[in-house]
Design a protein around this motif. Structure first.
Motif, PDB file in Angstrom:
ATOM      1  N   LEU A 135      -1.693  76.454  20.616  1.00  0.00           N
ATOM      2  CA  LEU A 135      -1.688  76.961  19.237  1.00  0.00           C
ATOM      3  C   LEU A 135      -0.578  76.296  18.426  1.00  0.00           C
ATOM      4  CD1 LEU A 135      -2.424  80.777  19.720  1.00  0.00           C
ATOM      5  CD2 LEU A 135      -4.019  78.942  19.150  1.00  0.00           C
ATOM      6  N   ALA A 136       0.556  76.057  19.087  1.00  0.00           N
ATOM      7  CA  ALA A 136       1.656  75.381  18.385  1.00  0.00           C
ATOM      8  C   ALA A 136       1.213  73.974  18.002  1.00  0.00           C
ATOM      9  CB  ALA A 136       2.887  75.352  19.274  1.00  0.00           C
ATOM     10  N   GLU A 173      -1.785  72.942  17.466  1.00  0.00           N
ATOM     11  CA  GLU A 173      -2.769  73.031  16.381  1.00  0.00           C
ATOM     12  C   GLU A 173      -2.090  73.320  15.046  1.00  0.00           C
ATOM     13  OE1 GLU A 173      -5.948  72.507  16.526  1.00  0.00           O
ATOM     14  OE2 GLU A 173      -6.599  72.825  18.599  1.00  0.00           O
ATOM     15  N   GLY A 174      -0.838  73.737  15.129  1.00  0.00           N
ATOM     16  CA  GLY A 174      -0.117  74.040  13.887  1.00  0.00           C
ATOM     17  C   GLY A 174      -0.522  75.351  13.250  1.00  0.00           C
ATOM     18  N   VAL A 175      -0.970  76.297  14.063  1.00  0.00           N
ATOM     19  CA  VAL A 175      -1.387  77.568  13.477  1.00  0.00           C
ATOM     20  C   VAL A 175      -0.418  78.709  13.773  1.00  0.00           C
ATOM     21  CG1 VAL A 175      -3.832  77.031  13.349  1.00  0.00           C
ATOM     22  CG2 VAL A 175      -2.921  78.024  15.455  1.00  0.00           C
ATOM     23  N   LEU A 176       0.685  78.380  14.429  1.00  0.00           N
ATOM     24  CA  LEU A 176       1.666  79.443  14.684  1.00  0.00           C
ATOM     25  C   LEU A 176       2.652  79.514  13.527  1.00  0.00           C
ATOM     26  CD1 LEU A 176       2.653  79.308  18.456  1.00  0.00           C
ATOM     27  CD2 LEU A 176       1.090  80.845  17.285  1.00  0.00           C
ATOM     28  N   GLY A 177       2.620  80.629  12.833  1.00  0.00           N
ATOM     29  CA  GLY A 177       3.543  80.826  11.705  1.00  0.00           C
ATOM     30  C   GLY A 177       3.385  79.784  10.621  1.00  0.00           C
ATOM     31  N   GLY A 178       4.286  79.802   9.680  1.00  0.00           N
ATOM     32  CA  GLY A 178       4.425  78.937   8.513  1.00  0.00           C
ATOM     33  C   GLY A 178       3.424  77.892   8.154  1.00  0.00           C
TER      34      GLY A 178
END
Ligand SMILES: Cc1cc2nc3c(=O)[nH]c(=O)nc-3n(C[C@H](O)[C@H](O)[C@H](O)COP(=O)(O)OP(=O)(O)OC[C@H]3O[C@@H](n4cnc5c(N)ncnc54)[C@H](O)[C@@H]3O)c2cc1C
Ligand SMILES: Nc1ncnc2c1ncn2[C@@H]1O[C@H](COP(=O)(O)O)[C@@H](O)[C@H]1O
Lengths: 318, 254
Positions: B246-247, B249-254
């Motif tokens: 998920l990190a 993919e860039g979908v964790l937070g901000g």
């Protein structure tokens, strides 16, 4: 004439965008309709969002009843000679538009988010087969009635200087044989899943209402703070209010991250979230349908997985 | 109490296959069933009949093979079926017109029950259209129905509000999925259903010259391709892998 009506003014603002476009293409005026008490300030607002004219159909009916409102609207259609009628697609709007279609022997397309004119015909597209296909529908006769869901279009820029005429007319309608005995507002938690960037959703895999705290915690660390759910959680069990309900008959969402926990992944649920960026599934059944619609999945007991996932996300995000 | 239940035969949307190049659904050969919520309408009709007596007629506009599906509702407890064999390219206007004419032919009725929406097209049009054509009250999205001798009350789920409505007869009511749990017929009931009558009408005998006002020009496919990466080994490891993915993919937070 293009008529626009909804009892929800935000929906009218949004629909005026399409109405103006259709009006431009067919060189027809756009008329926003208000049913009920005269409200000139609302009428002026409609004009500032694109209506050429506003028709206020004054009635004594206190509350919405489809039979009576259909009768009124059909008279407004007759009066204005409207050939395109756009109605806001909430539950009142849907039953109103369908009954109007019945009475006028007119075509009606429910929940369209794409409407256009080609070779002088009106086309409307809508999702069918629970999100498995989009039907392209063509109106063969007039008037064309189309209902439009919330957020399908953005309102035009408000222009307070726009001018338009406001017509007021008392419309007599036949009283219905039905009566409203009670209106009870459904509790709403004021969430707006449609605008959420990250959604964590729960389904019947949760054993108790209290356990939904697990989803809340995960949503919190993800800074999404938005909780969604399947239909049974809202409609059968009533553990969450309906504003959390995602799916064919609930809200349509497209967050960048959608996490479904304890949700089997029936097509009617998928229909509401299939446009999400990344889909994650947590389910103890390795055969669960949800895994077919997911980018990432963990096979396991949500009661073990979610707390661990919450902790891991917290650590990762620092 | 004479009750008409409108039931639609639909394709089972969960079993649809798709053309691999166009992504369009392949409608031929998909199994057919009674639209889910129409069984809730049927169940409600049985409960009302249990209380007040009377007769339940199932009414379907559909292809000739819908007869088999009507039998399922006869097995549940309907007394009689009516099938209007429909034409191709049928639209909502035509379906509602045929239903209205069939209702007139059935004759005396107190209540018409429909589903809130059909599971294939999900419009919720037929109930209100039919009520409009018959000029009778409509009570939509009923999640509770109480039928008395001279009137019916229902709690409607209207989204923001629960509206309690009352109507005299005849009235048309559309029900939600949550109103009840449809019964499963016993083997005896299934066998018994074979002897219950199903009347067939052709569309032409009911209405002359009815044309679609909305035509389906095409079905566009929508693709749903997903990565389908499933972690099913050690839980701690799976969670770590998921969070890393998920990190990335860039979908964790901000
Ligand atoms: C016309 C129509 C419209 C509908 N509209 C909608 C809609 O808008 N939205 C919607 O959601 N549904 C809708 N439905 C209902 C839909 O068909 C499904 O019945 C519903 O989505 C199922 O909800 P669920 O996944 O929560 O429950 P279930 O199908 O019961 O699934 C529960 C899942 O949890 C898993 N599970 C159980 N325990 C655990 C555990 N401890 N850990 C991990 N996993 C566990 C199980 O393996 C199972 O997969 C509609 C149906 C119809 C007919
Ligand atoms: N062809 C049909 N024959 C009988 N009833 C129908 C038919 N189509 C729709 N209905 C009824 O109308 C309801 C709503 O369907 P729809 O308007 O397609 O969402 C269904 O649940 C049925 O009760």
């Amino acid at each position: 004439m293009v008529l626009v009506y909804s009892d929800n003014k935000k929906l009218v603002f949004e629909m005026l965008n399409v109405a103006v476009e259709l009006g431009k293409n067919t060189k027809k005026e756009v008329i926003a309709v208000i049913i009920g008490k005269s409200d000139e300030s609302l009428a002026r607002e409609y004009i500032s969002y694109g209506a050429d004219n506003v028709f206020i159909a004054e009635t004594n009916f206190e509350t919405f009843k489809a039979e009576e409102y259909t009768d009124i609207l059909s008279k407004v259609v007759e009066e204005t000679g409207a050939d395109t009628i756009l109605i806001g697609s909430n539950k009142n709007g849907k039953e109103l538009s369908a009954r109007l279609g019945g009475i006028l022997n007119a075509g009606c397309v429910v929940d369209s988010n794409n409407i256009y004119i080609k070779d002088n015909n009106i086309f409307a597209e809508r999702v069918v087969y629970s999100g498995n296909a989009i039907a392209i529908l063509k109106f063969n006769s007039k008037p064309a009635i189309i209902t439009i869901p919330p957020k399908a279009f953005d309102p035009l820029k408000k222009d307070e200087k726009r001018k338009g005429e406001i017509t007021k007319k008392k419309i007599e309608a036949e009283k219905s044989q039905s009566k409203i005995l009670k209106v009870q507002e459904l509790k709403s938690e004021g969430v707006n899943v449609e605008d959420a960037e990250i959604i964590v959703s729960c389904g019947r895999g949760f054993k108790n209402k209290e356990d939904i705290k697990l989803v809340n915690d995960l949503a919190d660390v993800l800074k999404g703070k938005t909780v969604g759910c399947s239909r049974p959680i809202a409609a059968d069990l009533k553990w969450l209010s309906e504003d959390h309900w995602i799916g064919l008959s609930g809200h349509k969402v497209k967050p960048k991250l959608y996490i479904a926990a304890g949700i089997s992944g029936q097509i009617q649920h998928i229909a509401g979230m299939r446009d999400s960026g990344i889909i994650v599934a947590i389910n103890k059944d390795p055969e669960a349908l949800i895994f077919k619609s997911a980018d990432y999945g963990i096979v396991g007991d949500l009661y073990e997985v979610i707390p661990k996932l919450t902790a891991a996300v917290k650590e990762k995000m620092g | 109490m004479n009750i008409i239940v409108c039931a639609k035969q639909v394709v089972d949307v969960s079993e649809m296959k798709f053309d691999s190049s166009t992504k369009k659904p392949i409608l031929q050969g998909v199994s057919q069933k009674i639209s889910d919520i129409d069984k809730n309408a049927m169940e409600e009709a049985i409960k009302i009949k249990d209380k007040h007596g009377g007769k339940i007629t199932v009414l379907t506009v559909g292809p000739a093979n819908a007869k088999e599906r009507i039998k399922e509702l006869l097995a549940m407890g309907a007394d009689e079926g009516v099938l209007v064999v429909a034409l191709d390219n049928i639209d909502y206007h035509m379906t509602a017109t045929l239903l209205a004419e069939a209702v007139k032919k059935i004759g005396e009725y107190d209540m018409i029950l429909c589903g809130e929406a059909s599971v294939d097209l999900f419009s919720g049009q037929i109930g209100p259209r039919l009520a409009g054509l018959l000029k009778i009250p409509q009570i939509t999205y009923a999640m509770k129905v109480t039928a008395e001798k001279n009137s019916v009350t229902a709690e409607q789920n209207m989204g923001k509000n629960v509206v309690t409505s009352e109507s005299t007869y005849p009235a048309l009511i559309t029900v939600t999925k949550e109103i009840n749990e449809p019964r499963l017929p016993s083997l005896m009931q299934i066998l018994g259903a074979a002897n219950k009558p199903i009347n067939e009408y052709t569309a032409e005998t009911l209405v002359k010259d009815v044309k679609p006002v909305v035509e389906t020009i095409d079905l566009k496919g929508v693709s749903m391709e997903r990565k389908n990466v499933i972690y099913k080994n050690d839980l701690d490891e799976s969670v770590e892998q998921l969070v890393n993915s998920l990190a990335k993919e860039g979908v964790l937070g901000g």
